[in-house]
Design a protein around this motif. Structure first.
Motif, mmCIF file in Angstrom:
data_model
loop_
_atom_site.group_PDB
_atom_site.id
_atom_site.type_symbol
_atom_site.label_atom_id
_atom_site.label_comp_id
_atom_site.label_asym_id
_atom_site.label_seq_id
_atom_site.Cartn_x
_atom_site.Cartn_y
_atom_site.Cartn_z
ATOM 1 N N HIS A 199 0.813 -1.217 0.000
ATOM 2 C CA HIS A 199 0.000 0.000 0.000
ATOM 3 C C HIS A 199 0.848 1.270 0.000
ATOM 4 C CE1 HIS A 199 -2.908 -3.038 1.531
ATOM 5 N NE2 HIS A 199 -3.735 -2.361 0.763
ATOM 6 N N LEU A 200 2.125 1.145 0.325
ATOM 7 C CA LEU A 200 3.005 2.306 0.282
ATOM 8 C C LEU A 200 3.308 2.735 -1.144
ATOM 9 C CD1 LEU A 200 5.670 1.334 2.987
ATOM 10 C CD2 LEU A 200 3.842 3.021 3.225
ATOM 11 N N TYR A 201 3.125 1.835 -2.106
ATOM 12 C CA TYR A 201 3.626 2.066 -3.458
ATOM 13 C C TYR A 201 2.537 2.192 -4.511
ATOM 14 C CZ TYR A 201 7.506 0.416 -0.721
ATOM 15 O OH TYR A 201 8.425 0.265 0.287
ATOM 16 N N PHE A 202 1.308 1.965 -4.127
ATOM 17 C CA PHE A 202 0.211 2.139 -5.088
ATOM 18 C C PHE A 202 -0.991 2.688 -4.348
ATOM 19 C CE2 PHE A 202 -3.685 0.635 -7.158
ATOM 20 C CZ PHE A 202 -3.511 1.219 -8.408
ATOM 21 N N ILE A 203 -1.539 3.764 -4.856
ATOM 22 C CA ILE A 203 -2.706 4.389 -4.224
ATOM 23 C C ILE A 203 -3.969 3.900 -4.913
ATOM 24 C CG2 ILE A 203 -3.903 6.568 -3.771
ATOM 25 C CD1 ILE A 203 -1.218 7.922 -3.564
ATOM 26 N N GLU A 204 -4.786 3.177 -4.184
ATOM 27 C CA GLU A 204 -6.106 2.824 -4.704
ATOM 28 C C GLU A 204 -6.924 4.106 -4.805
ATOM 29 O OE1 GLU A 204 -7.082 0.023 -5.758
ATOM 30 O OE2 GLU A 204 -5.619 -1.412 -4.950
ATOM 31 N N PRO A 205 -7.620 4.330 -5.924
ATOM 32 C CA PRO A 205 -8.404 5.566 -6.050
ATOM 33 C C PRO A 205 -9.344 5.807 -4.871
ATOM 34 C CG PRO A 205 -8.266 4.480 -8.173
ATOM 35 C CD PRO A 205 -7.641 3.536 -7.173
ATOM 36 N N GLU A 206 -9.900 4.729 -4.328
ATOM 37 C CA GLU A 206 -10.823 4.878 -3.197
ATOM 38 C C GLU A 206 -10.130 5.421 -1.950
ATOM 39 O OE1 GLU A 206 -12.265 1.858 -6.063
ATOM 40 O OE2 GLU A 206 -10.386 2.165 -4.969
ATOM 41 N N ALA A 207 -8.824 5.299 -1.897
ATOM 42 C CA ALA A 207 -8.076 5.784 -0.731
ATOM 43 C C ALA A 207 -7.343 7.092 -1.021
ATOM 44 C CB ALA A 207 -7.074 4.722 -0.280
ATOM 45 N N ALA A 208 -7.603 7.706 -2.167
ATOM 46 C CA ALA A 208 -6.866 8.917 -2.556
ATOM 47 C C ALA A 208 -7.135 10.080 -1.611
ATOM 48 C CB ALA A 208 -7.230 9.308 -3.989
ATOM 49 N N TRP A 209 -8.267 10.071 -0.919
ATOM 50 C CA TRP A 209 -8.593 11.147 0.016
ATOM 51 C C TRP A 209 -7.546 11.249 1.134
ATOM 52 C CZ3 TRP A 209 -9.122 9.899 5.120
ATOM 53 C CH2 TRP A 209 -9.356 8.554 5.421
ATOM 54 N N LYS A 210 -6.833 10.160 1.406
ATOM 55 C CA LYS A 210 -5.855 10.172 2.488
ATOM 56 C C LYS A 210 -4.704 11.126 2.206
ATOM 57 C CE LYS A 210 -6.871 5.437 3.972
ATOM 58 N NZ LYS A 210 -6.343 4.068 4.160
ATOM 59 N N ARG A 211 -4.498 11.477 0.953
ATOM 60 C CA ARG A 211 -3.439 12.425 0.607
ATOM 61 C C ARG A 211 -3.846 13.871 0.898
ATOM 62 N NH1 ARG A 211 -2.262 13.728 -3.741
ATOM 63 N NH2 ARG A 211 -0.007 14.023 -3.529
ATOM 64 N N MET A 212 -5.138 14.109 1.099
ATOM 65 C CA MET A 212 -5.643 15.467 1.255
ATOM 66 C C MET A 212 -5.573 15.895 2.720
ATOM 67 S SD MET A 212 -6.517 15.892 -1.922
ATOM 68 C CE MET A 212 -7.438 17.425 -1.889
ATOM 69 N N LYS A 213 -5.406 17.189 2.930
ATOM 70 C CA LYS A 213 -5.434 17.741 4.280
ATOM 71 C C LYS A 213 -6.883 18.020 4.642
ATOM 72 C CE LYS A 213 -0.884 19.867 3.782
ATOM 73 N NZ LYS A 213 -0.101 21.137 3.764
ATOM 74 N N LEU A 214 -7.366 17.359 5.679
ATOM 75 C CA LEU A 214 -8.789 17.392 6.014
ATOM 76 C C LEU A 214 -9.088 18.147 7.298
ATOM 77 C CD1 LEU A 214 -9.630 13.679 5.152
ATOM 78 C CD2 LEU A 214 -9.740 15.677 3.670
ATOM 79 N N ARG A 215 -8.122 18.913 7.773
ATOM 80 C CA ARG A 215 -8.267 19.549 9.079
ATOM 81 C C ARG A 215 -9.518 20.434 9.169
ATOM 82 N NH1 ARG A 215 -5.049 20.405 13.461
ATOM 83 N NH2 ARG A 215 -3.358 19.303 12.445
#
Length: 397
Positions: free
Chosen positions: A194-210
């Motif tokens: 999971h460190l090397y491929f981003i599943e589109p469904e998990a792409a939100w984890k890259r965003m700052k959600l504060r």
């Protein structure tokens, strides 16, 4: 310098490398204009059991060259693969083969465990370990252009020949200091695909959600998912599809029509009339319709009271003291957010063993720092100044 462009030469080179207990590996790649990195060069070096040094470079862009023999080496469990700052190199091999090279050894992580500082770069580490002076002139050249120059090839090959010499020195120091198990734990973490491929469904984890409000969460998650899938399919950088600022703004506006979308400042004029504009509106609609329980739970850090300042100060001193004692880089032990989380732990949580999951409280980090941090929180540990240095000791009334 051996630049391999023919299959017969590659097969022979890989046969030679298969006799080595470890292989130093590096890559040169380009990804400024693509989502997936373009592999331009593979460098590898090892030493066979009979003492013969083996080294060479593979041109992945050569016509008809099948990299399968080298990929087999990357998967060989009997050969250690040595990288420096391995993440990007490993990502390339994972995306090509869907396998993480293993076993791994990252010299940057090992150097941190040996006390060479936080995330030490390749050049300063080789200077410290080997006294090597490295010419950086070819570092940022265009590795996709052919033919490669002698200066480029010389620079590229030196990356792995120095790594080959550095690896035994780091292993020796780790074993001498009884820290080899520290690095093994870290390498296990690097084997996670999971460190090397981003599943589109998990792409939100890259965003700052504060500062994301609940009604914006669904649209943001679906927009990030749509953008990731588009970028992967079209093989272009995410920003070519939609910049992060655009995702935040559109998620906040939640447009329902092309006219609404045209009001977004981060959307180029006329964008709303394109197929991409229609896809954005569809993602927004899907996000708005999503049930809250189907969306990720976002921890609202901004709603938490700040950790006690005095506790944070004591934890920082404790961390610094332990890191100086062990000669290890602080960032390898605990981040600022780790310290904040530990500062918020209540005595009851410690008594009931309901501790947050974080690296600082697990494995070798727990032995070096985590257990002492919890003892400090419970009033079982004291810090004192003795002969100008901070010491930790059991607390006694």
């Amino acid at each position: 310098m051996q630049l391999i462009t023919q299959q017969k030469s590659l097969d022979a080179f890989c046969d030679d490398l298969a006799q080595c207990p470890f292989i130093a590996v590096d890559t040169e790649f380009m990804r400024e204009k693509t989502y997936w990195p373009i592999l331009c060069l593979i460098q590898a070096a090892g030493t066979a059991d009979d003492g013969t040094d083996i080294e060479g470079m593979i041109d992945p862009l050569a016509d008809g060259l099948d990299l399968a023999p080298f990929h087999a080496l990357m998967a060989d469990a009997d050969i250690v693969k040595v990288f420096h700052a391995a993440r990007q190199d490993v990502e390339i091999f994972y995306n090509l083969t869907q396998k993480v090279p293993a076993p791994l050894f990252d010299t940057q992580v090992a150097a941190m465990a040996c006390g060479f500082g936080d995330q030490i770069g390749y050049e300063p580490l080789m200077r410290e370990l080997l006294g090597a002076q490295i010419d950086k002139g070819s570092r940022f050249t265009d590795w996709s252009r052919r033919p490669l120059t002698d200066a480029q090839l010389s620079y590229a090959l030196s990356d792995v020949t120095h790594l080959r010499a550095a690896y035994p020195k780091l292993v020796e120091k780790l074993e001498k200091d009884e820290r080899d198990h520290w690095v093994r734990e870290e390498m296990e973490a690097l084997l996670d695909p999971h460190l090397y491929f981003i599943e589109p469904e998990a792409a939100w984890k890259r965003m700052k959600l504060r500062n994301i409000r609940p009604k914006e969460l669904g649209p943001l998650v679906k927009l990030a998912e749509w953008r990731e899938r588009e970028a992967q399919t079209r093989n272009v950088p995410r920003s070519r599809i939609l910049k992060d600022d655009g995702i935040y703004e559109v998620a906040r506006l939640r447009p329902v029509s092309r006219e609404d979308l045209s009001k977004a400042r981060s959307i180029p004029k006329g964008f709303e009339r394109s197929d991409t504009g229609a896809a954005i509106l569809a993602a927004i609609a899907e996000g708005k319709a999503a049930a809250m329980e189907s969306l990720p739970t976002i921890e609202r850090n901004e709603r938490k009271a700040p950790p006690p300042a005095d506790v944070m100060d004591l934890l920082r001193v404790l961390l610094k003291t332990q890191c100086e004692s062990y000669g290890v880089a602080p960032k390898l032990i605990a981040t600022a957010s780790d310290l904040e989380a530990i500062a918020r732990i209540s005595p009851k949580q410690i008594e009931e063993d309901r501790l947050p999951k974080m690296p600082a409280l697990q494995g070798w980090r727990h032995d070096v720092f985590g257990q002492h941090a919890l003892a400090l929180k419970q009033g079982q540990l004291a810090l004192r100044l003795h002969k100008g240095r901070v010491q930790i000791m059991p607390y006694s009334d």
